[in-house]
Scaffold this motif. Structure first.
Motif, PDB file in Angstrom:
ATOM      1  N   GLN A 183      97.907   4.894  71.810  1.00 48.07           N
ATOM      2  CA  GLN A 183      97.730   4.322  70.638  1.00 48.07           C
ATOM      3  C   GLN A 183      97.295   2.752  70.634  1.00 48.07           C
ATOM      4  OE1 GLN A 183      96.739   6.627  68.044  1.00 48.07           O
ATOM      5  NE2 GLN A 183      95.986   4.510  67.339  1.00 48.07           N
ATOM      6  N   ASN A 184      98.292   2.265  71.458  1.00 46.80           N
ATOM      7  CA  ASN A 184      98.088   0.667  71.388  1.00 46.80           C
ATOM      8  C   ASN A 184      96.879   0.424  72.499  1.00 46.80           C
ATOM      9  OD1 ASN A 184     100.496   0.123  70.251  1.00 46.80           O
ATOM     10  ND2 ASN A 184     101.521   0.206  72.377  1.00 46.80           N
ATOM     11  N   TYR A 185      96.617   1.300  73.123  1.00 50.60           N
ATOM     12  CA  TYR A 185      95.016   1.194  73.879  1.00 50.60           C
ATOM     13  C   TYR A 185      93.849   1.093  73.061  1.00 50.60           C
ATOM     14  CZ  TYR A 185      91.027   3.072  76.060  1.00 50.60           C
ATOM     15  OH  TYR A 185      89.551   3.640  76.256  1.00 50.60           O
ATOM     16  N   LEU A 186      93.898   2.163  71.970  1.00 52.13           N
ATOM     17  CA  LEU A 186      92.910   2.171  70.970  1.00 52.13           C
ATOM     18  C   LEU A 186      92.883   1.192  70.057  1.00 52.13           C
ATOM     19  CD1 LEU A 186      93.216   6.042  70.044  1.00 52.13           C
ATOM     20  CD2 LEU A 186      91.542   5.027  71.616  1.00 52.13           C
ATOM     21  N   GLN A 187      94.120   0.843  69.673  1.00 50.85           N
ATOM     22  CA  GLN A 187      94.121  -0.695  68.781  1.00 50.85           C
ATOM     23  C   GLN A 187      93.654  -1.939  69.324  1.00 50.85           C
ATOM     24  OE1 GLN A 187      95.019  -1.155  65.834  1.00 50.85           O
ATOM     25  NE2 GLN A 187      94.576  -3.220  65.995  1.00 50.85           N
ATOM     26  N   TYR A 188      94.021  -1.988  70.729  1.00 56.51           N
ATOM     27  CA  TYR A 188      93.677  -3.287  71.356  1.00 56.51           C
ATOM     28  C   TYR A 188      92.315  -3.275  71.701  1.00 56.51           C
ATOM     29  CZ  TYR A 188      98.672  -3.770  72.168  1.00 56.51           C
ATOM     30  OH  TYR A 188     100.072  -3.880  72.129  1.00 56.51           O
ATOM     31  N   LYS A 189      91.667  -1.968  72.084  1.00 54.41           N
ATOM     32  CA  LYS A 189      90.047  -1.789  72.295  1.00 54.41           C
ATOM     33  C   LYS A 189      89.457  -2.202  71.099  1.00 54.41           C
ATOM     34  CE  LYS A 189      86.760   1.122  74.635  1.00 54.41           C
ATOM     35  NZ  LYS A 189      86.468   2.326  75.309  1.00 54.41           N
ATOM     36  N   GLY A 190      90.075  -1.436  70.054  1.00 53.89           N
ATOM     37  CA  GLY A 190      89.370  -1.865  68.625  1.00 53.89           C
ATOM     38  C   GLY A 190      88.958  -3.339  68.296  1.00 53.89           C
ATOM     39  N   GLU A 191      90.210  -4.117  68.572  1.00 54.90           N
ATOM     40  CA  GLU A 191      89.988  -5.578  68.448  1.00 54.90           C
ATOM     41  C   GLU A 191      89.002  -6.125  68.991  1.00 54.90           C
ATOM     42  OE1 GLU A 191      94.143  -7.303  68.446  1.00 54.90           O
ATOM     43  OE2 GLU A 191      94.914  -5.386  67.969  1.00 54.90           O
TER      44      GLU A 191
END
Length: 498
Positions: A139-147
């Motif tokens: 989930q952190n990966y998705l968040q960072y990638k989104g940023e």
């Protein structure tokens, strides 16, 4: 291999080794080969690097000198210095000289951001190969990638609104540099932001564990801004409804301090570039070079006897036209006029006199951009640089409310509620049955000197010819030509977009 920017190899990834702040100097980079992609604790550095590149590359004063001066309300204001900048706006007849150094700077800095974000996304995807789908790290990966995708999409937004057709550079190994049509770039940005939003946290940026990190609502706001250009009003309404109904955003009550130190990362902020001097007058400073300074006026402080006491000065590039001051006065604007306009010969509420004399007959008057003004007493003791320690606001909730109102009205619905929220904060009377023209004028006043929004409004609504045509504008001058040196080195950029 030839890259889109013939002078910029995509060899290094802007990952930082220090993460006390979101924005750390982009120069603090490490070789991608040194990254341990099995160590998820370092994954956030990809997002940190993207923020740093946005701050150091995207928030460049020369870029703003052009894109903020293309409407009929503001110009770059200095015939004696960087005079070619005037040629992109009404004083110079929209002649758009593509050999001007700042044009190449804008193109290069935006693609610098894109190239860096592509590298950071590649790194994040390599981290993901070692993560379990559904885990907290994933989930952190998705968040960072989104940023990172938001940062990249912001660069594309600047490219498409300034240059029109541009290259969608999906991969740093891409060897095709044919430009895409404006419509395809719009679609790309919107799709990117909708996909990114799906994996990002539904919070205000100031609620994030890394305060100021971009969120689902940042992505939706950027998608909505782009959908507005595309005329997709149902999508604008849907995206902004989600922000209004679920984001917990609210207008900062003190409009005067909204753009100053007290307003940093307030509940109105959806997208903001962070700066800090860490409370010291010397030493480390995470800043935006001359972004505030180039917009600044000259200010003088007099003592009780009328003698010079102190002074602070900017470069005085960005200036409003007298007719914009007249518009503010005719509307009965008070707090927005005081905040947005620094009029020569008047005094700020802190006691600083704006240098110069107002000539209301001049095409370019000494009416400066107040949204870059930080009172001396808000600065860290010992600092005197214009705007130092302030953040750069990219998207505000007020803009979301006005987009929401316009989308509703254009579909035959009532947009009074979001529209009047913005009016109430500005101490203006409410309106019943608001029209599109009233919303556009409200955007003109509320969002003045913010990211060329007045210019894009004139273009997207078909009013540019009637408003700007008398100054020499025509459809052929709507976009700035691709920099001449880029076409010389990459002839494919000169071909018709597809």
């Amino acid at each position: 291999m030839k890259t889109l920017l013939y002078v910029l190899p995509a060899a290094m990834l802007a990952l930082t080794s220090c993460t006390d702040y979101i924005d750390i100097d982009a120069e603090n980079t490490i070789d991608v080969d040194a990254i341990d992609y099995t160590d998820a604790s370092t994954m956030h550095e990809a997002a940190t690097g993207a923020y740093a590149t946005l701050r150091t590359q995207g928030i460049h004063w020369a870029n703003a000198m052009i894109w903020m001066g293309r409407d009929d309300d503001m110009s770059s204001g200095r015939a004696d210095d960087q005079g070619d900048a005037l040629k992109f706006g009404y004083p110079g007849g929209y002649t758009n000289p593509n050999a001007f150094w700042a044009v190449g700077n804008m193109w290069s800095t935006m693609y610098n951001i894109i190239i860096d974000c592509n590298s950071n996304i590649d790194a994040l995807d390599q981290y993901a190969e070692n993560l379990s789908t559904g885990s907290s790290d994933y989930q952190n990966y998705l968040q960072y990638k989104g940023e990172v995708r938001v940062v990249r999409a912001w660069a594309y937004y600047q490219l498409v609104t300034n240059f029109g057709p541009c290259v969608i550079y999906r991969d740093n190994t891409q060897n095709s540099f044919r430009r895409s049509t404006v419509e395809k770039v719009y679609d790309y940005i919107i799709t990117e932001m909708q996909e990114a939003a799906a994996g990002m946290e539904a919070k205000r940026p100031n609620q994030m564990s890394r305060p100021g990190a971009f969120t689902k609502y940042t992505a939706e706001a950027l998608a909505a801004r782009t959908a507005l250009l595309a005329g997709n009003f149902p999508l604008v309404e849907s995206l902004t409804d989600d922000i209004v109904n679920g984001g917990g955003f609210e207008l900062y009550p003190d409009y005067y301090n909204l753009f100053k130190i007290p307003g940093k990362l307030c509940n109105e902020s959806l997208m903001e570039v962070q700066c800090s001097d860490f409370g010291t007058a010397s030493g480390d400073y995470v800043g935006v070079d001359q972004w505030f300074n180039f917009r600044g006026a000259g200010l003088t402080l007099f003592d009780a006897a009328g003698n010079w006491s102190n002074g602070i000065g900017g470069w005085t590039f960005m200036r409003y036209s007298p007719k914009f001051l007249e518009l503010m006065e005719n509307r009965g604007e008070t707090i927005r006029k005081e905040t947005s306009l620094l009029v020569a010969g008047t005094t700020t509420r802190e006691g600083w006199t704006i240098n110069g004399d107002l000539d209301r007959t001049a095409e370019i008057a000494q009416i400066y951009d107040g949204k870059g003004y930080v009172p001396f007493d808000q600065m860290t003791a010992g600092n005197s640089e214009w705007g130092r320690n302030n953040n750069v606001r990219l998207i505000r909730y007020a803009e979301v409310l006005l987009m929401n109102a316009e989308a509703k009205v254009r579909q035959g619905k009532n947009g009074d509620a979001p529209f009047n929220q913005v009016r109430a904060r500005a101490q203006m009377p409410s309106v019943n049955g608001v029209t599109v023209d009233q919303i556009l004028e409200e955007r003109r006043v509320e969002l003045c000197a913010e990211w060329g929004l007045r210019y894009t409004d004139l273009c997207r609504t078909g009013q540019a010819t009637s408003v700007l045509g008398k100054y020499g504008w025509n459809e052929g001058s709507r976009y700035i030509p691709v920099p001449s040196n880029q076409i010389i080195n990459t002839p494919e950029l000169g071909e018709d977009p597809e």
